[in-house]
Design a protein around this motif. Structure first.
Motif, PDB file in Angstrom:
ATOM      1  N   VAL A 131      19.807  81.413 -26.172  1.00  0.00           N
ATOM      2  CA  VAL A 131      19.501  82.161 -25.192  1.00  0.00           C
ATOM      3  C   VAL A 131      19.091  81.266 -23.907  1.00  0.00           C
ATOM      4  O   VAL A 131      18.300  80.626 -23.921  1.00  0.00           O
ATOM      5  CB  VAL A 131      18.510  83.209 -25.179  1.00  0.00           C
ATOM      6  N   ARG A 132      19.602  81.133 -22.872  1.00  0.00           N
ATOM      7  CA  ARG A 132      19.024  80.389 -21.694  1.00  0.00           C
ATOM      8  C   ARG A 132      18.615  81.151 -20.492  1.00  0.00           C
ATOM      9  O   ARG A 132      19.102  82.207 -20.241  1.00  0.00           O
ATOM     10  CB  ARG A 132      20.327  79.357 -21.433  1.00  0.00           C
ATOM     11  N   VAL A 133      17.879  80.723 -19.745  1.00  0.00           N
ATOM     12  CA  VAL A 133      17.496  81.632 -18.474  1.00  0.00           C
ATOM     13  C   VAL A 133      18.616  81.801 -17.726  1.00  0.00           C
ATOM     14  O   VAL A 133      19.210  80.823 -17.252  1.00  0.00           O
ATOM     15  CB  VAL A 133      16.269  80.809 -17.693  1.00  0.00           C
ATOM     16  N   PRO A 134      19.008  83.122 -17.515  1.00  0.00           N
ATOM     17  CA  PRO A 134      20.079  83.428 -16.587  1.00  0.00           C
ATOM     18  C   PRO A 134      19.761  82.811 -15.087  1.00  0.00           C
ATOM     19  O   PRO A 134      20.960  82.480 -14.730  1.00  0.00           O
ATOM     20  CB  PRO A 134      20.155  84.991 -16.555  1.00  0.00           C
ATOM     21  N   SER A 135      18.734  82.737 -14.529  1.00  0.00           N
ATOM     22  CA  SER A 135      18.614  82.294 -12.994  1.00  0.00           C
ATOM     23  C   SER A 135      19.127  80.786 -13.067  1.00  0.00           C
ATOM     24  O   SER A 135      19.326  80.118 -11.914  1.00  0.00           O
ATOM     25  CB  SER A 135      17.199  82.360 -12.658  1.00  0.00           C
ATOM     26  N   THR A 136      19.148  80.020 -14.163  1.00  0.00           N
ATOM     27  CA  THR A 136      19.709  78.599 -14.161  1.00  0.00           C
ATOM     28  C   THR A 136      21.189  78.485 -13.996  1.00  0.00           C
ATOM     29  O   THR A 136      21.769  77.354 -14.290  1.00  0.00           O
ATOM     30  CB  THR A 136      19.037  77.940 -15.290  1.00  0.00           C
ATOM     31  N   ASP A 137      21.732  79.647 -13.976  1.00  0.00           N
ATOM     32  CA  ASP A 137      23.286  79.666 -14.067  1.00  0.00           C
ATOM     33  C   ASP A 137      23.613  80.213 -12.666  1.00  0.00           C
ATOM     34  O   ASP A 137      23.297  81.203 -12.104  1.00  0.00           O
ATOM     35  CB  ASP A 137      23.755  80.600 -14.970  1.00  0.00           C
ATOM     36  N   LEU A 138      24.724  79.309 -11.752  1.00  0.00           N
ATOM     37  CA  LEU A 138      24.994  79.715 -10.490  1.00  0.00           C
ATOM     38  C   LEU A 138      25.717  81.011 -10.547  1.00  0.00           C
ATOM     39  O   LEU A 138      25.790  81.710  -9.300  1.00  0.00           O
ATOM     40  CB  LEU A 138      25.698  78.457 -10.032  1.00  0.00           C
ATOM     41  N   ASN A 139      26.490  81.401 -11.675  1.00  0.00           N
ATOM     42  CA  ASN A 139      27.250  82.592 -11.764  1.00  0.00           C
ATOM     43  C   ASN A 139      26.255  83.719 -11.315  1.00  0.00           C
ATOM     44  O   ASN A 139      26.634  84.485 -10.804  1.00  0.00           O
ATOM     45  CB  ASN A 139      27.773  82.831 -12.988  1.00  0.00           C
ATOM     46  N   THR A 151      23.083  83.976  -9.808  1.00  0.00           N
ATOM     47  CA  THR A 151      22.451  83.798  -8.725  1.00  0.00           C
ATOM     48  C   THR A 151      23.422  84.217  -7.541  1.00  0.00           C
ATOM     49  O   THR A 151      23.095  84.808  -6.799  1.00  0.00           O
ATOM     50  CB  THR A 151      21.762  82.418  -8.268  1.00  0.00           C
ATOM     51  N   LEU A 152      24.601  83.633  -7.702  1.00  0.00           N
ATOM     52  CA  LEU A 152      25.684  83.855  -6.770  1.00  0.00           C
ATOM     53  C   LEU A 152      25.970  85.426  -6.682  1.00  0.00           C
ATOM     54  O   LEU A 152      26.361  85.629  -5.601  1.00  0.00           O
ATOM     55  CB  LEU A 152      26.819  82.892  -6.702  1.00  0.00           C
ATOM     56  N   SER A 153      26.320  85.958  -7.833  1.00  0.00           N
ATOM     57  CA  SER A 153      26.646  87.274  -7.972  1.00  0.00           C
ATOM     58  C   SER A 153      25.523  88.161  -7.190  1.00  0.00           C
ATOM     59  O   SER A 153      25.863  89.152  -6.395  1.00  0.00           O
ATOM     60  CB  SER A 153      27.071  87.635  -9.063  1.00  0.00           C
ATOM     61  N   ILE A 194      25.640  90.772  -4.128  1.00  0.00           N
ATOM     62  CA  ILE A 194      25.586  92.115  -3.880  1.00  0.00           C
ATOM     63  C   ILE A 194      24.519  92.273  -2.932  1.00  0.00           C
ATOM     64  O   ILE A 194      24.773  93.170  -2.099  1.00  0.00           O
ATOM     65  CB  ILE A 194      24.814  92.367  -5.258  1.00  0.00           C
ATOM     66  N   SER A 195      23.708  91.465  -2.572  1.00  0.00           N
ATOM     67  CA  SER A 195      22.837  91.385  -1.686  1.00  0.00           C
ATOM     68  C   SER A 195      23.540  91.292  -0.171  1.00  0.00           C
ATOM     69  O   SER A 195      23.182  92.212   0.757  1.00  0.00           O
ATOM     70  CB  SER A 195      21.676  90.490  -1.727  1.00  0.00           C
ATOM     71  N   PHE A 196      24.617  90.482  -0.337  1.00  0.00           N
ATOM     72  CA  PHE A 196      25.423  90.555   1.146  1.00  0.00           C
ATOM     73  C   PHE A 196      25.948  91.809   1.385  1.00  0.00           C
ATOM     74  O   PHE A 196      26.129  91.981   2.668  1.00  0.00           O
ATOM     75  CB  PHE A 196      26.214  89.200   0.961  1.00  0.00           C
ATOM     76  N   VAL A 197      26.739  92.169   0.287  1.00  0.00           N
ATOM     77  CA  VAL A 197      27.435  93.648   0.485  1.00  0.00           C
ATOM     78  C   VAL A 197      26.649  94.614   0.805  1.00  0.00           C
ATOM     79  O   VAL A 197      26.980  95.560   1.694  1.00  0.00           O
ATOM     80  CB  VAL A 197      28.167  93.862  -0.827  1.00  0.00           C
ATOM     81  N   MET A 198      25.275  94.525   0.404  1.00  0.00           N
ATOM     82  CA  MET A 198      24.487  95.685   0.725  1.00  0.00           C
ATOM     83  C   MET A 198      23.904  95.692   2.197  1.00  0.00           C
ATOM     84  O   MET A 198      24.025  96.640   2.849  1.00  0.00           O
ATOM     85  CB  MET A 198      23.431  95.739  -0.092  1.00  0.00           C
ATOM     86  N   ILE A 199      23.743  94.288   2.383  1.00  0.00           N
ATOM     87  CA  ILE A 199      23.570  94.266   3.914  1.00  0.00           C
ATOM     88  C   ILE A 199      24.407  94.764   4.904  1.00  0.00           C
ATOM     89  O   ILE A 199      24.201  95.445   5.898  1.00  0.00           O
ATOM     90  CB  ILE A 199      23.239  92.704   4.264  1.00  0.00           C
ATOM     91  N   PHE A 249      20.779  82.169  -0.478  1.00  0.00           N
ATOM     92  CA  PHE A 249      20.382  83.149  -1.335  1.00  0.00           C
ATOM     93  C   PHE A 249      20.614  82.324  -2.919  1.00  0.00           C
ATOM     94  O   PHE A 249      19.539  82.321  -3.600  1.00  0.00           O
ATOM     95  CB  PHE A 249      20.971  84.383  -1.411  1.00  0.00           C
ATOM     96  N   GLY A 250      21.951  82.007  -3.269  1.00  0.00           N
ATOM     97  CA  GLY A 250      22.115  81.677  -4.334  1.00  0.00           C
ATOM     98  C   GLY A 250      21.698  80.339  -4.831  1.00  0.00           C
ATOM     99  O   GLY A 250      21.065  80.342  -5.877  1.00  0.00           O
ATOM    100  N   PHE A 251      21.757  79.503  -3.837  1.00  0.00           N
ATOM    101  CA  PHE A 251      21.113  78.127  -4.287  1.00  0.00           C
ATOM    102  C   PHE A 251      19.617  78.050  -4.302  1.00  0.00           C
ATOM    103  O   PHE A 251      19.119  77.110  -5.068  1.00  0.00           O
ATOM    104  CB  PHE A 251      21.834  77.204  -3.075  1.00  0.00           C
TER     105      PHE A 251
END
Lengths: 472, 80
Positions: free
Chosen positions: A331-339, A341-343, A347-352, A401-403
């Motif tokens: 298991v690795r921390v999911p926030s350390t994967d660009l996939n 954070t970018l997704s 989602i945040s962009f689409v909701m905006i 946001f992602g980076f």
């Protein structure tokens, strides 16, 4: 429960501190292996019916989803159904306090007609990111996993295969209780001694090869040669054992078979010298876990350079020292994967944009394509330029946001690795730091989403705000 | 100097240079927090509002430094 733990917690803490000191002294500190993209799981952990391998960051995000679902079920079951009921305390109460606090917080920023939607979005993103960030504090995440030969795999789009790139050699170290750790002690022999011993081994191997050549000419004395070559094999073996300090008998079975085997043995020895010398002034990779399987790696990119280094050696044999061994965490921390954070950013962009269209209808587009004032006012051109800048700025939000999340959490986990390496007994102040960084980053991500959603609902024509509100 | 060492040297220098960008983020955060603390000292009643805006500003300023960090991480761990 409570009475049982009264006054005993400090002893539990003391015990854990002592255990930490013991482990820090028993297991030598080692530099971790750092990789930015999520590591692929080995063969057999594919997405069903495809060739695409799952990654360990994906496993981390699955855990986040399951935890979130459990929390949702728990909270909705414990929630008082009527106003007369007394709310339950304890764990549930924590959620109630959290929701109430954040509701007031967001209400002060985005409390309007669309508060409900904005708050739902805010809270979802907050909880997901918070849980994902806090995973780096859990022991075992990022450190316990498969131990495997260190190969870099790259998915080749053209051929549809995983291509393997090997790197330089490191060694595996047998630990206690059947648990191995990779490169537990890098400098167990001084580089000068090692080089000298390897020179001797090389000379020995060349002598063996020469003997094999000579013997192959003398066909008549074949039987005699075999006996003599067997002695040779034993000699090289004993010098090996003295040279690296590890008792090993991996070669005794190989030697004494044929001409070709002797030549191959020579080659392996030469490669071993090269690998060891390269290793002498390098840092080590680390991790803890079981040694599972013989990997079936194919398609080595640098096959010509590393011909004599086995790709899937026996982990306990002498060959294992020729290939690098690293840990692939379960298991690795999911926030350390660009996939991830970018997704989330997408989602945040689409909701905006969604809430913008929902609030202002098609008129929302005039925020970006503002040609209305182009011919009416002398400064109309500026409005057009500003609108286009807004358009670019909205897309830049995705990257930002992602980076931001990726950079903060990845840097945080590297900080934890390095501090555990530098001060293995007392790394926990940095865990406290990362605890707060996790909260702040989750809050920033969610809060920025809420603020941008709120901004999108506000028409930028301040003078005709009321017309818009009545028209829609 | 063998090629492998040259590559490592280049990576290290590049990553270090990329991190110069973090200085801008640091200055920005310092200015933002300094201003916010002064404002909070002058009118403590508005502490909550100021704090929220400060955190937002800090996050924006930090983002620039984080871009630099991501670039240097990519140089170190992704380029090969």
């Amino acid at each position: 429960m409570n009475s049982f733990w009264n006054g005993k917690r400090r002893f539990v803490a003391l015990l854990m501190l002592l255990a930490g000191v013991f482990v820090a002294l028993r297991v030598p500190p080692v530099i971790p292996f750092i990789q930015l993209p999520g590591e692929n799981f080995p063969e057999g952990f594919n997405v069903p019916f495809t060739d695409i391998r799952l990654t360990n960051t994906f496993a981390g995000s699955v855990i986040v989803w399951i935890l979130l679902l459990l929390f949702v079920i728990y909270v909705s079951r414990r929630r008082p159904k009527s106003g007369n009921e007394v709310p339950p305390g304890g764990f549930y109460n924590m959620f109630e306090a959290l929701f109430e606090g954040l509701m007031g917080f967001v209400g002060g920023i985005a409390g309007g007609r669309h508060f409900r939607l904005i708050f739902n979005m805010f809270m979802t993103i907050f909880l997901v990111v918070l849980l994902a960030n806090w995973m780096e504090l859990v022991p075992g995440v990022d450190t316990v996993g498969f131990i495997h030969p260190h190969v870099k795999e790259k998915y080749d789009v053209d051929s549809g295969e995983y291509k393997v790139i090997t790197t330089d050699g490191y060694e595996i170290y047998q630990g206690f209780l059947g648990i191995s750790y990779v490169n537990g002690q890098c400098d167990w022999i001084s580089p000068a001694d090692e080089a000298a011993a390897d020179e001797a081994a090389l000379v020995e191997a060349k002598a063996a090869a020469a003997a094999a050549e000579q013997a192959s000419i003398e066909d008549a004395a074949y039987a005699r040669y075999q006996a003599a070559h067997g002695e040779h094999g034993e000699e090289t073996d004993s010098t090996d054992a003295s040279s690296d300090g590890h008792g090993d008998d991996a070669h005794s079975s190989e030697s004494g078979e044929s001409d070709a085997a002797a030549a191959a043995y020579d080659e392996v020895l030469a490669a071993r010298v090269a690998a060891k010398q390269a290793r002498a002034d390098r840092s080590c990779y680390t991790g803890v876990g079981p040694v599972p399987w013989a990997d079936d790696y194919v398609g080595d990119d640098k096959a010509d350079k590393k011909k004599s280094i086995p790709l899937h050696p026996d982990p306990r044999g002498e060959e294992a020292k020729l290939v690098p061994w690293v840990v692939l965490p379960f298991v690795r921390v999911p926030s350390t994967d660009l996939n991830m954070t970018l997704s989330l950013a997408l989602i945040s962009f689409v909701m905006i944009q969604f809430i913008g269209f929902k609030a202002l209808g098609i008129g929302y587009l005039t925020k970006f394509f503002n040609f209305g004032t182009l011919f009416k006012s002398p400064l109309g051109g500026i409005d057009v330029a500003v609108g286009l800048l807004e358009l670019i700025g909205d897309f830049a939000k995705i990257l930002s946001f992602g980076f931001r999340l990726l950079g903060n959490i990845f840097a945080g986990s590297i900080l934890l690795f390095v501090m555990s390496f530098l001060v293995p007994i007392l790394p926990w102040p940095f865990f406290i730091l990362e605890f707060f960084v996790g909260v702040i980053q989750a809050l920033v991500f969610a809060l920025l989403t809420a603020i941008f959603m709120n901004l999108a609902t506000v028409s930028h024509h301040h003078d005709d705000d009321h017309d818009h509100a009545e028209a829609h | 100097m063998d090629p492998q060492s040259t590559i490592i040297l280049g990576k290290a220098i590049g990553a270090g240079l990329a991190m110069i960008g973090a200085a801008g983020g640091g200055i920005g955060i310092g200015l933002a927090v300094g201003g916010a603390v002064q404002a909070m000292g002058r009118n403590p009643d508005h502490t909550a509002t100021i704090q929220v805006n400060m955190i937002l500003g800090v996050a924006f300023a930090e983002a620039v430094a984080i871009y630099a960090l991501v670039v240097s991480l990519i140089i170190l761990f992704v380029l090969s």
